[in-house]
Enzyme design. Structure first.
Site, PDB file in Angstrom:
ATOM      1  N   ALA A  63      -1.240   0.891   2.454  1.00  0.00           N
ATOM      2  CA  ALA A  63       0.096   1.138   1.902  1.00  0.00           C
ATOM      3  C   ALA A  63       1.162   0.636   2.863  1.00  0.00           C
ATOM      4  O   ALA A  63       0.941   0.596   4.076  1.00  0.00           O
ATOM      5  CB  ALA A  63       0.276   2.636   1.687  1.00  0.00           C
ATOM      6  N   GLY A 105      -5.075   2.387   2.459  1.00  0.00           N
ATOM      7  CA  GLY A 105      -5.075   1.996   1.047  1.00  0.00           C
ATOM      8  C   GLY A 105      -5.864   0.717   0.800  1.00  0.00           C
ATOM      9  O   GLY A 105      -6.387   0.507  -0.303  1.00  0.00           O
ATOM     10  N   GLU A 108      -9.318   1.861   0.503  1.00  0.00           N
ATOM     11  CA  GLU A 108      -9.470   2.586  -0.775  1.00  0.00           C
ATOM     12  C   GLU A 108      -9.530   1.617  -1.949  1.00  0.00           C
ATOM     13  O   GLU A 108     -10.262   1.840  -2.916  1.00  0.00           O
ATOM     14  CB  GLU A 108      -8.310   3.573  -0.941  1.00  0.00           C
ATOM     15  CG  GLU A 108      -8.419   4.735   0.042  1.00  0.00           C
ATOM     16  CD  GLU A 108      -7.214   5.651   0.007  1.00  0.00           C
ATOM     17  OE1 GLU A 108      -6.086   5.147   0.173  1.00  0.00           O
ATOM     18  OE2 GLU A 108      -7.390   6.861  -0.204  1.00  0.00           O
ATOM     19  N   GLU A 128      -5.545   7.067   8.398  1.00  0.00           N
ATOM     20  CA  GLU A 128      -4.348   7.869   8.089  1.00  0.00           C
ATOM     21  C   GLU A 128      -4.164   9.051   9.037  1.00  0.00           C
ATOM     22  O   GLU A 128      -3.041   9.386   9.408  1.00  0.00           O
ATOM     23  CB  GLU A 128      -4.412   8.371   6.635  1.00  0.00           C
ATOM     24  CG  GLU A 128      -4.182   7.292   5.599  1.00  0.00           C
ATOM     25  CD  GLU A 128      -5.447   6.552   5.190  1.00  0.00           C
ATOM     26  OE1 GLU A 128      -6.452   6.625   5.932  1.00  0.00           O
ATOM     27  OE2 GLU A 128      -5.441   5.906   4.129  1.00  0.00           O
TER      28      GLU A 128
HETATM   29  N1  COA Z   1       2.809  -0.727   6.641  1.00  0.00           N
HETATM   30  C1  COA Z   1       3.892  -1.431   6.982  1.00  0.00           C
HETATM   31  N2  COA Z   1       3.894  -2.377   7.941  1.00  0.00           N
HETATM   32  C2  COA Z   1       2.738  -2.601   8.575  1.00  0.00           C
HETATM   33  C3  COA Z   1       1.566  -1.904   8.274  1.00  0.00           C
HETATM   34  C4  COA Z   1       1.627  -0.924   7.246  1.00  0.00           C
HETATM   35  N3  COA Z   1       0.550  -0.242   6.850  1.00  0.00           N
HETATM   36  N4  COA Z   1       0.574  -2.359   9.051  1.00  0.00           N
HETATM   37  C5  COA Z   1       1.115  -3.312   9.820  1.00  0.00           C
HETATM   38  N5  COA Z   1       2.415  -3.464   9.535  1.00  0.00           N
HETATM   39  C6  COA Z   1       3.364  -4.434  10.110  1.00  0.00           C
HETATM   40  C7  COA Z   1       3.708  -4.106  11.545  1.00  0.00           C
HETATM   41  O1  COA Z   1       4.790  -3.206  11.607  1.00  0.00           O
HETATM   42  C8  COA Z   1       4.067  -5.467  12.077  1.00  0.00           C
HETATM   43  O2  COA Z   1       5.367  -5.762  11.627  1.00  0.00           O
HETATM   44  P1  COA Z   1       6.399  -6.561  12.552  1.00  0.00           P
HETATM   45  O3  COA Z   1       5.745  -7.885  12.811  1.00  0.00           O
HETATM   46  O4  COA Z   1       7.624  -6.605  11.741  1.00  0.00           O
HETATM   47  O5  COA Z   1       6.507  -5.731  13.788  1.00  0.00           O
HETATM   48  C9  COA Z   1       3.117  -6.396  11.338  1.00  0.00           C
HETATM   49  O6  COA Z   1       2.703  -5.689  10.189  1.00  0.00           O
HETATM   50  C10 COA Z   1       1.891  -6.769  12.135  1.00  0.00           C
HETATM   51  O7  COA Z   1       1.293  -5.583  12.632  1.00  0.00           O
HETATM   52  P2  COA Z   1       0.802  -5.478  14.150  1.00  0.00           P
HETATM   53  O8  COA Z   1       0.320  -4.100  14.342  1.00  0.00           O
HETATM   54  O9  COA Z   1       1.862  -5.987  15.056  1.00  0.00           O
HETATM   55  O10 COA Z   1      -0.380  -6.525  14.130  1.00  0.00           O
HETATM   56  P3  COA Z   1      -1.852  -6.398  14.678  1.00  0.00           P
HETATM   57  O11 COA Z   1      -2.543  -7.615  14.243  1.00  0.00           O
HETATM   58  O12 COA Z   1      -1.835  -6.038  16.123  1.00  0.00           O
HETATM   59  O13 COA Z   1      -2.503  -5.128  13.940  1.00  0.00           O
HETATM   60  C11 COA Z   1      -3.137  -3.758  12.068  1.00  0.00           C
HETATM   61  C12 COA Z   1      -2.671  -5.149  12.543  1.00  0.00           C
HETATM   62  C13 COA Z   1      -3.203  -3.816  10.563  1.00  0.00           C
HETATM   63  C14 COA Z   1      -4.509  -3.438  12.664  1.00  0.00           C
HETATM   64  C15 COA Z   1      -2.143  -2.671  12.533  1.00  0.00           C
HETATM   65  O14 COA Z   1      -0.842  -3.081  12.194  1.00  0.00           O
HETATM   66  C16 COA Z   1      -2.376  -1.323  11.913  1.00  0.00           C
HETATM   67  O15 COA Z   1      -3.192  -0.569  12.390  1.00  0.00           O
HETATM   68  N6  COA Z   1      -1.630  -0.999  10.840  1.00  0.00           N
HETATM   69  C17 COA Z   1      -1.663   0.312  10.240  1.00  0.00           C
HETATM   70  C18 COA Z   1      -2.827   0.419   9.286  1.00  0.00           C
HETATM   71  C19 COA Z   1      -2.841   1.774   8.663  1.00  0.00           C
HETATM   72  O16 COA Z   1      -2.833   2.785   9.321  1.00  0.00           O
HETATM   73  N7  COA Z   1      -2.844   1.785   7.355  1.00  0.00           N
HETATM   74  C20 COA Z   1      -2.853   3.015   6.649  1.00  0.00           C
HETATM   75  C21 COA Z   1      -1.751   3.007   5.677  1.00  0.00           C
HETATM   76  S1  COA Z   1      -2.327   3.730   4.146  1.00  0.00           S
END
Ligand code: COA
Length: 701
Positions: A63, A105, A108, A128
């Site tokens: 999400a 998500g 999921e 989460e």
């Molecule tokens: N929602 C909104 N923005 C997100 C996001 C999310 N779930 N996941 C990543 N982003 C954004 C980051 O804020 C970043 O934005 P920016 O470039 O404007 O700063 C960009 O995506 C890249 O993320 P970043 O963490 O810098 O890259 P990475 O390659 O080091 O890591 C992930 C990528 C996906 C592993 C990490 O961002 C992450 O763990 N995200 C959260 C995942 C999560 O918990 N999802 C559950 C939601 S239901």
């Protein structure tokens, strides 16, 4: 670009690619587009199977967390659920093809597909809980049906993802694709195109010999654990619903629990820290860029030097460690080799990786042996004279284009830079102890540090998988300067007659990882003592709590001497209150005529935490910190400030800046401790009066 791209192949497979860069978050709009695309392929008689994957570097990061704070965030709950129900009712197989990450998500969504295939190194999971909430689109209902109740519970409660390989072993994915994910998934889709019935996780039973008893045990364990993350109990309840109430009822219960958590103050605080961490260390692109740093010299083989050397090795650099004393040099080199050997023994590292890493490490005796490095970091004794000598020696010996960095935690980086002939290439890199573990690094921008040097250093910190927080030059930089005021309040409270363990308990109950006096005993009380003695000389008219000086004069430094505020017995994890420290506190108060009073836990917390807020406002107002969110990142990642409260500046906004101001003025009026300190910083006053958030501090400076 279309948020969902469709490619039709002549063999009947339609490939749908989520295309919401950079990590294919499932924003509302993306979900809407996906629903449309799924409907279109279902209605298209030329399509026999569907591959659903992500464009770019990931399947999906789940999400869009930015949308969680919108007022309509959870109104159309059915959108994600509808997509999953839509897939489940389709007449052709949908294969989720996972590369990069499938998190939250994203995971999921994959669980709702008929099949899942993944690259071996893909990361699949439900993180989460690490963000203060829980899965809300069927994760707690489908995962236990895919992999079993206990493995699902572990995965969701820990929040750690599993690899594609591990996913196959668990039954989370149906096949591992070693080649190109798209081609592999298409081949898989062709194989299953005519296979019926289409498998649905929702139809699988949850097999467990005693699900109710097991979940009851987990429920009791979670309730008794003071460190259980917010959301842990809700996860257990959702899994209990999955195990006992059937799929549809389970989904309903899950969503209610999810919504309550996602809207909670704790989850908001976690999201703040998530985005603040990503915004930290962001600088405008400099006109000129330096090549990536590849070689480094670390001066000093003590705990800091060793930890920094390991961090640099982890970032892929070739590292030399300089110690002039032969014994100390050997000890440092052995420590580093042992560190990697342990990693290998614990199977965190393959023998080949260990060999490869250690082949990039050498210990050296003289500066000249590392003349050609790109970066030199000094990590010698925290004394201006000693550090000046080292900086001069580095300046003489190391090639003129190299960056010189100091790991000082408080000394004037401008003065150290001025001792070299290349002040534009000098900055501070303040690592935290133990450097190989701790995430934050304060990157100290001195007056003359060139933008490209700052950028190269930040890039290096990222390569170490650490968090760069930029700080200007001042005594203690951002973190230690703020913590000095926090500790001062804790000490003043002691002088008023409250015992260290009472102060510690109040702050730990509030959420600090460790109370101030337990922390001081761990770090060593002599460290801030040395800094205080410097301050007494520099600012003799300041108001200081001096009770800790008496402790140090007795040699009671803390854990390393067996006693400090607490008594530390060998082999015992929890130290006991030191009765002699209690006597010392009382006699100190008597000697200095400080009236004894009871300080309530609420006041303990407010004085210590608002001291951080006031000093944080000063740090921000003076431009030492660039953003309030940088302060929050630093305090939560380096000083044990609870992430559930988002950092001191976010916390102050949650309480309301006017309320914080009112309390500070009350502390100033009661005159306990240093009453002048409680004059709120003008930036805080301006923001509170203008009802503005810290994010607008720039305009109010
Ligand atoms: N929602 C909104 N923005 C997100 C996001 C999310 N779930 N996941 C990543 N982003 C954004 C980051 O804020 C970043 O934005 P920016 O470039 O404007 O700063 C960009 O995506 C890249 O993320 P970043 O963490 O810098 O890259 P990475 O390659 O080091 O890591 C992930 C990528 C996906 C592993 C990490 O961002 C992450 O763990 N995200 C959260 C995942 C999560 O918990 N999802 C559950 C939601 S239901």
């Amino acid at each position: 670009m279309e948020l969902v791209q469709r490619t039709d192949r002549h063999d009947g497979v339609a490939v749908l690619k989520l295309s919401n860069a950079p990590v294919n978050c499932l924003s509302k709009e993306t979900r809407r587009r996906l629903a449309d695309a799924l409907q279109a392929v279902e209605l298209d008689s030329t399509v026999t199977a569907v591959v659903l994957m992500g464009n770019g570097k990931a399947f999906s990061a789940g999400a869009d967390l930015k949308e969680f704070d919108r007022p309509d965030a959870f109104m159309d709950r059915d959108l994600q659920h509808l997509i999953l129900a839509q897939i489940e009712s389709m007449t052709k197989p949908v294969v989720a093809a996972i590369h990069g990450v499938a998190l939250g998500g994203g995971c999921e969504l994959a669980l709702g597909c008929h099949y899942r295939v993944a690259n071996p190194d893909a990361k699949i999971g439900l993180p989460e809980i690490t963000l203060g909430f829980m899965p809300g689109a069927g994760g707690t209902q489908r995962l236990p049906r895919a992999i079993g109740l206990e493995p699902a519970l572990n995965l969701i409660l820990k929040g750690n993802p599993v690899s594609g390989d591990e996913g196959l072993r668990l039954g989370l994915v149906d096949a591992v694709i070693h080649e190109d994910i798209e081609q592999g998934a298409i081949a898989f889709a062709l194989r299953v195109a005519t296979s019926r019935p289409l498998p649905l996780l929702r139809d699988k039973p949850i097999v467990h010999p005693n699900a109710v008893g097991f979940l009851d045990f987990v429920r009791r364990t979670v309730k008794a654990d003071p460190h259980a993350p917010p959301g842990a109990l809700s996860v257990v309840e959702a899994l209990a619903a999955a195990a006992t109430l059937g799929f549809d009822k389970g989904l309903e219960i899950e969503f209610d629990l999810f919504r309550r958590l996602a809207e909670s103050a704790e989850a908001k605080a976690f999201r703040h820290v998530f985005f603040a961490t990503r915004a930290a260390g962001r600088v405008p692109k400099p006109a000129r860029r330096m090549p990536a740093l590849a070689t480094a010299l670390v001066v000093g083989g003590g705990a800091m030097g060793r930890g920094i050397a390991v961090s640099l090795l982890e970032a892929g650099l070739t590292v030399s460690l300089l110690e002039s004393d032969g014994g100390a040099r050997e000890a440092a080199a052995n420590w580093i080799r042992d560190h990697y050997r342990r990693q290998m023994e614990q199977r965190r590292l393959s023998p080949e990786r260990m060999e490869q890493t250690l082949s990039r490490f050498a210990s050296v005796q003289r500066y000249e042996e590392a003349r050609d490095v790109d970066l030199a970091i000094e990590a010698v004794f925290e004394d201006m004279g000693v550090k000046l000598d080292v900086m001069r020696a580095l300046d003489r010996a190391i090639r003129p284009e190299a960056i010189l960095a100091t790991n000082t935690s408080s000394l004037d980086v401008n003065e150290l830079a001025a001792a070299t002939g290349r002040p534009q290439q000098v900055l501070g890199l303040h690592f935290f102890n133990p450097a190989q573990v701790m995430k934050p690094v304060e990157v100290i921008r001195a007056d003359k540090t060139a933008p490209e040097v700052l950028e190269a250093a930040i890039e290096l910190v990222r390569r170490m998988r650490k968090i760069a927080v930029i700080s200007g030059v001042c005594d203690g930089f951002i973190g230690n300067r703020m913590m000095t005021q926090y500790l001062n309040q804790a000490m003043f409270i002691l002088e008023e007659g409250t015992m260290p363990w009472v102060v510690d308990d109040a702050l730990e109950k509030w959420g600090m990882t460790m109370g101030p006096f337990r922390m001081l005993d761990l770090v060593g009380n002599e460290v801030p003592w040395a800094a205080r003695k410097r301050k007494y000389l520099a600012h003799p008219h300041g108001v200081y709590p001096r009770v800790a000086d008496e402790l140090c004069e007795r040699g009671w430094y803390g854990q390393k001497t067996g006693r400090g505020w607490y008594v530390h017995e060998q082999g015992k994890r929890r130290p006991k209150p030191n009765p002699d420290a209690a006597a010392l506190i009382e006699s100190h108060a008597l000697k200095h005529g400080i009236p004894k009073r009871e300080v309530a836990p609420n006041e303990i917390v407010e004085r210590c935490i608002y001291a951080l807020v006031n000093e944080g406002s000063a740090v921000l107002g003076e431009g030492i910190a660039e953003k309030a969110s940088d302060i929050d990142v630093l305090l939560t990642s380096g000083y044990g400030f609870p992430r559930t409260r988002g950092g001191p500046m976010f916390h102050a906004e949650t309480v309301g800046l006017t309320n914080v101001l009112r309390r500070m003025r009350r502390f100033a009026a009661t005159g306990h401790g240093d009453k002048d300190f409680w004059n709120p910083h003008p930036l805080l006053v301006r923001l509170a009066n203008g009802a503005k958030p810290y994010a607008e501090a720039g305009e109010c400076r």
